[in-house]
Design an enzyme around this catalytic site. Sequence first.
Site, PDB file in Angstrom:
ATOM      1  N   GLY A 141       0.812  -1.211   0.000  1.00 40.05           N
ATOM      2  CA  GLY A 141       0.000   0.000   0.000  1.00 40.05           C
ATOM      3  C   GLY A 141       0.842   1.256   0.000  1.00 40.05           C
TER       4      GLY A 141
ATOM      5  N   VAL B 168       3.782   1.096   2.556  1.00 38.92           N
ATOM      6  CA  VAL B 168       3.662  -0.031   3.476  1.00 38.92           C
ATOM      7  C   VAL B 168       4.178  -1.278   2.767  1.00 38.92           C
ATOM      8  CG1 VAL B 168       2.113  -1.419   4.891  1.00 38.92           C
ATOM      9  CG2 VAL B 168       1.661   1.019   4.577  1.00 38.92           C
TER      10      VAL B 168
ATOM     11  N   LYS C 288       5.537   0.338   7.861  1.00 35.49           N
ATOM     12  CA  LYS C 288       5.138   1.593   7.227  1.00 35.49           C
ATOM     13  C   LYS C 288       6.332   2.533   7.232  1.00 35.49           C
ATOM     14  CE  LYS C 288       1.357   4.943   7.102  1.00 35.49           C
ATOM     15  NZ  LYS C 288       0.025   5.297   7.622  1.00 35.49           N
TER      16      LYS C 288
ATOM     17  N   ASP D 269      -9.901  12.382   8.637  1.00 36.59           N
ATOM     18  CA  ASP D 269      -9.227  11.838   7.451  1.00 36.59           C
ATOM     19  C   ASP D 269      -9.622  10.379   7.238  1.00 36.59           C
ATOM     20  OD1 ASP D 269      -7.522  11.982   5.208  1.00 36.59           O
ATOM     21  OD2 ASP D 269      -5.891  11.064   6.319  1.00 36.59           O
TER      22      ASP D 269
END
Length: 221
Positions: free
Chosen positions: A37, A44, A56, A137
């Site tokens: 990701g 990640v 991460k 968010d």
Amino acid sequence: MSWQSIEPLLKKIRIEANPDNHPVSVVSVPPPLTVVGTGTDAVVVRYPDFPRLAFKVYAEGRSQSRENEYAAYRRLGRSPYFPVCYGKGSFYLVLSYEEGPTLYDCLVKGIPIPEQAIDDVEKARDYARRAGLNPRDIHLKNVLLQQGRAKLLDVSEYVKPGNDGRWDHLVQAYRKFYPLIAGRKIPVWLIEVVKKTYYRQVAGDFSVSDFGRRFLPFIKK
């Protein structure tokens, strides 16, 4: 073998941060690391010997985001709604690896998004508030669907004040418009047009109903 032992390999990852809230650009990731990701601050990755972990790695200049996220995870502790943070390095966090498509993926692939997932996000927000955080968010790419349940990713902004309204607007859109597209595959280009138009227009007296009606001709095709 501990996860600290692969830090030299993590240091070889090359990513570049981008302006205007765009995801980082991944320049290079050395094997056997694999990318699972990307976000606006970090990439990640996974390592084969630690299948239950995700690393991460933050772009240069995004150390504050790492510290914010670590602080938020420490307050969240262990819960069914968020990944577990096992530790941090000078440029990365070590998290539990979480499987499942994001809600964004669900729209693209035509995977139905159940009401339970929406309810789970609401419960996760309540949980975060009780932990002294300000959940914000929260968007399609920050929510995973796991066997019909939701898990939230990227909590770096939970330490900031204010309500960006993004999740509240998504819930309104889910209630009003999702029944029209449930189980259908939505083109990435259309989702991106909706997203970019939303960012340009969301302010003040914003109406999800009025905004959504503009895209009904595309949805009905």
